[in-house]
Enzyme design. Structure first.
Site, PDB file in Angstrom:
ATOM      1  CB  SER A  16      25.745  36.949  30.719  1.00 56.84           C
ATOM      2  OG  SER A  16      25.413  35.693  30.193  1.00 56.84           O
ATOM      3  CG  MET A  90      14.402  30.321  30.686  1.00 57.27           C
ATOM      4  SD  MET A  90      15.482  29.344  29.627  1.00 57.27           S
ATOM      5  CE  MET A  90      15.236  27.739  30.346  1.00 57.27           C
ATOM      6  CG  ASN A 107      16.830  30.774  21.234  1.00 58.34           C
ATOM      7  OD1 ASN A 107      17.002  31.499  22.226  1.00 58.34           O
ATOM      8  ND2 ASN A 107      16.751  29.453  21.337  1.00 58.34           N
ATOM      9  CG  HIS A 109      20.026  25.456  22.355  1.00 56.06           C
ATOM     10  ND1 HIS A 109      19.052  25.415  23.328  1.00 56.06           N
ATOM     11  CD2 HIS A 109      20.547  24.198  22.288  1.00 56.06           C
ATOM     12  CE1 HIS A 109      18.981  24.187  23.823  1.00 56.06           C
ATOM     13  NE2 HIS A 109      19.874  23.439  23.207  1.00 56.06           N
TER      14      HIS A 109
HETATM   15  C1  GRF Z   1      22.432  30.718  27.959  1.00 53.55           C
HETATM   16  O1  GRF Z   1      23.240  29.599  28.141  1.00 53.55           O
HETATM   17  C2  GRF Z   1      21.496  30.501  26.789  1.00 53.55           C
HETATM   18  O2  GRF Z   1      22.091  29.802  25.748  1.00 53.55           O
HETATM   19  C3  GRF Z   1      20.415  29.691  27.424  1.00 53.55           C
HETATM   20  O3  GRF Z   1      20.236  30.265  28.703  1.00 53.55           O
HETATM   21  C4  GRF Z   1      21.460  30.878  29.112  1.00 53.55           C
HETATM   22  C5  GRF Z   1      21.120  32.309  29.398  1.00 53.55           C
HETATM   23  O4  GRF Z   1      22.180  33.046  29.895  1.00 53.55           O
HETATM   24  N1  GRF Z   1      19.259  29.653  26.588  1.00 53.55           N
HETATM   25  P1  GRF Z   1      22.059  34.616  30.051  1.00 53.55           P
HETATM   26  O5  GRF Z   1      20.705  34.941  30.695  1.00 53.55           O
HETATM   27  O6  GRF Z   1      22.209  35.258  28.714  1.00 53.55           O
HETATM   28  O7  GRF Z   1      23.185  34.978  30.987  1.00 53.55           O
END
Ligand code: GRF
Length: 187
Positions: A16, A90, A107, A109
């Site tokens: 997203s 990840m 990044n 977070h």
């Molecule tokens: C987000 O909350 C980001 O901060 C964390 O993982 C989630 C990823 O969401 N690291 P998306 O894949 O961008 O929907």
């Protein structure tokens, strides 16, 4: 027309934030152009967004990190990518990989850094009965979630907040914050 910086977004999951970056990057004065998406999860939903917007998308397994980074570097160089955005990616990148893109990797977070680095942020925030939650965009350096902070956004945690509701609210904030932080970096 501004000359946009060739950018690659790294994802592992729902994508997203990738979508919000792609949408912003279509605005004429946005500083970056998403030229490539790299996923280390072949089932990542975010890969669909790359396809939808005709952005080249590569899947590389990251089980062997050295090989993964080697493949990424080859592709990034081939496409003259100068800027990287990690968006729900990840995997921790190695120092040697990071050193190829000094001050050019961001990044996002889902916490108000420096609080709650690492995983399970929402669970820990609720357990500690914090008043505010939020999200942070920061530069990527050698240490996990520890690079220089660019920008953050916060929300008030309601009494009946659950992990699920908090995650949803913070994610919506992230979609606003990431494009704003990218603009800020190139101001
Ligand atoms: C987000 O909350 C980001 O901060 C964390 O993982 C989630 C990823 O969401 N690291 P998306 O894949 O961008 O929907």
């Amino acid at each position: 027309m501004v000359k946009k910086i060739n950018t690659c977004v790294f994802i592992s999951g729902s994508g997203s934030n990738l979508l919000s970056i792609i949408k912003s990057s279509r605005e004429y004065n946005f500083p970056i152009k998403v030229k490539l998406v790299i996923s280390n999860n072949k089932k990542a939903n975010g890969m669909k967004y790359a396809k939808k917007y005709n952005i080249p998308c590569k899947y590389y397994s990251s089980l062997n990190k050295t090989l993964f980074e080697k493949k990424c570097l080859t592709e990034l160089r081939k496409r003259k990518i100068k800027f990287l955005c990690l968006a729900g990616f990840m995997k921790i990148l190695s120092n040697s990989f990071i050193s190829n893109f000094r001050h050019s990797i961001l990044n996002i977070h889902p916490s108000l850094l420096p609080k709650y680095k690492g995983l399970n942020t929402h669970k820990r925030i609720l357990k500690n009965k914090d008043i505010y939650a939020g999200c942070t965009v920061h530069y990527v350096n050698r240490k996990l979630d520890s690079g220089k902070i660019i920008s953050n956004k916060k929300i008030f945690i309601k009494k009946k907040e659950t992990e699920k509701s908090l995650k949803r609210k913070v994610l919506l904030l992230e979609h606003k914050l990431y494009p704003q932080a990218i603009r800020q970096v190139f101001k």
